[in-house]
Design a protein around this motif. Structure first.
Motif, PDB file in Angstrom:
ATOM      1  N   ARG A 157       0.838  -1.053  -0.130  1.00 47.80           N
ATOM      2  CA  ARG A 157      -0.077   0.016   0.135  1.00 47.80           C
ATOM      3  C   ARG A 157       0.797   1.278   0.130  1.00 47.80           C
ATOM      4  O   ARG A 157       0.604   2.282  -0.573  1.00 47.80           O
ATOM      5  N   GLY A 158       1.884   1.233   0.660  1.00 48.97           N
ATOM      6  CA  GLY A 158       3.069   2.441   0.961  1.00 48.97           C
ATOM      7  C   GLY A 158       3.481   2.883  -0.622  1.00 48.97           C
ATOM      8  O   GLY A 158       3.798   3.820  -0.681  1.00 48.97           O
ATOM      9  N   LYS A 159       3.517   2.023  -1.433  1.00 48.38           N
ATOM     10  CA  LYS A 159       3.917   2.425  -2.829  1.00 48.38           C
ATOM     11  C   LYS A 159       3.224   3.395  -3.435  1.00 48.38           C
ATOM     12  O   LYS A 159       3.576   4.220  -4.140  1.00 48.38           O
ATOM     13  N   SER A 160       1.801   3.399  -3.019  1.00 45.80           N
ATOM     14  CA  SER A 160       1.052   4.765  -3.679  1.00 45.80           C
ATOM     15  C   SER A 160       0.245   5.431  -2.547  1.00 45.80           C
ATOM     16  O   SER A 160      -0.467   6.209  -2.943  1.00 45.80           O
ATOM     17  N   SER A 161       0.247   4.816  -1.224  1.00 42.72           N
ATOM     18  CA  SER A 161      -0.951   5.493  -0.408  1.00 42.72           C
ATOM     19  C   SER A 161      -0.280   7.065   0.089  1.00 42.72           C
ATOM     20  O   SER A 161      -1.196   7.759   0.550  1.00 42.72           O
TER      21      SER A 161
END
Ligand code: UDP
Ligand code: MG
Length: 219
Positions: A157-161
């Protein structure tokens, strides 16, 4: 504690006044589980099919952190990054305001999914102090998911959150906070028979099928 209130009401036919106040009183489902367990995803799906308003404590805090003129920006920022839990006075005020605004706009919207709260003893005490008697907690929807799966999902999720806490360093602390502070709250509700546990390690649709089964049975 909440169970007793219900038991008394259901044993006899409630008066009109009791029925009206019961209708107007916010009905709350607490949604708990580790970071990345899928609380937000499942709440969005619930809202599509059931008459609930989704309030994410984390989202409310992030909005308050971004709000120009907020006095709590700094403390919220630090807590989120460090995986710590924001002092309850801040969180409960945001939740209370959101519930009041929702019900003011439409009095039929009195059913709430409160996502990511209460996370510790301080949260629970704050809720009891401010909301006891004013809202009924129907049950806790617990998304049970192993730490490894949770961490992997958050890293993904951290790649785009754009979230400042979806990284290894914050996640380690968030998992610790979850295990040390939130699990005991879930266990407390479990003792009162108030927890509905869902195996959240599966696909979104598989998990939602179980969520539906719970909600169809207990609203
Ligand atoms: N948080 C908090 N109190 C709350 C909810 C969230 O302090 O009642 C903070 C806490 O630092 C947490 C972060 O906000 O780690 C992110 O919470 P969120 O529920 O958004 O994360 P999730 O569990 O959904 O990944
Ligand atoms: Mg969330």
């Amino acid at each position: 504690m909440f169970g007793r209130l219900f038991a008394n009401v259901s044993q006899r036919v409630p008066s009109l006044l009791e029925r009206v106040s019961q209708i107007m009183k916010p009905q709350v489902v607490f949604v708990l589980g580790g970071p990345g367990a899928g609380k937000g995803t499942q709440c969005s799906k619930i809202v599509e099919s059931y008459n609930y308003t989704h309030l994410s404590a984390g989202d409310l805090l992030r909005a308050e952190r971004a709000r120009e003129g907020s006095e709590d920006r700094h403390v919220i920022e630090t807590c989120i990054k460090e995986g710590k839990i924001v002092p309850v006075d801040i969180t409960i005020n945001l939740l209370r305001k959101a519930m009041e605004e929702t019900m003011q706009q439409d009095e039929k919207k009195f059913r709430f999914l409160i996502d990511g709260f209460p996370r510790n003893e301080d949260n629970l005490q704050g809720w009891t102090r401010v909301m006891d008697g004013k809202a009924d907690v129907k049950f806790v929807l617990f998304f049970d998911c192993g730490n490894e799966v949770c961490i992997n999902r958050c890293i993904e999720r951290g790649k785009s959150s754009g979230r400042i806490d979806d990284n290894w360093e914050s996640l380690e602390k968030r998992i610790q906070t979850y295990l040390q502070s939130t699990r005991p709250i879930i266990e407390l509700y479990e003792k009162h028979g108030k927890v509905r546990t869902i195996d959240a390690s599966r696909s979104v649709d598989e998990v939602f099928a179980d969520v539906k089964a719970v909600l169809d049975k207990e609203g």
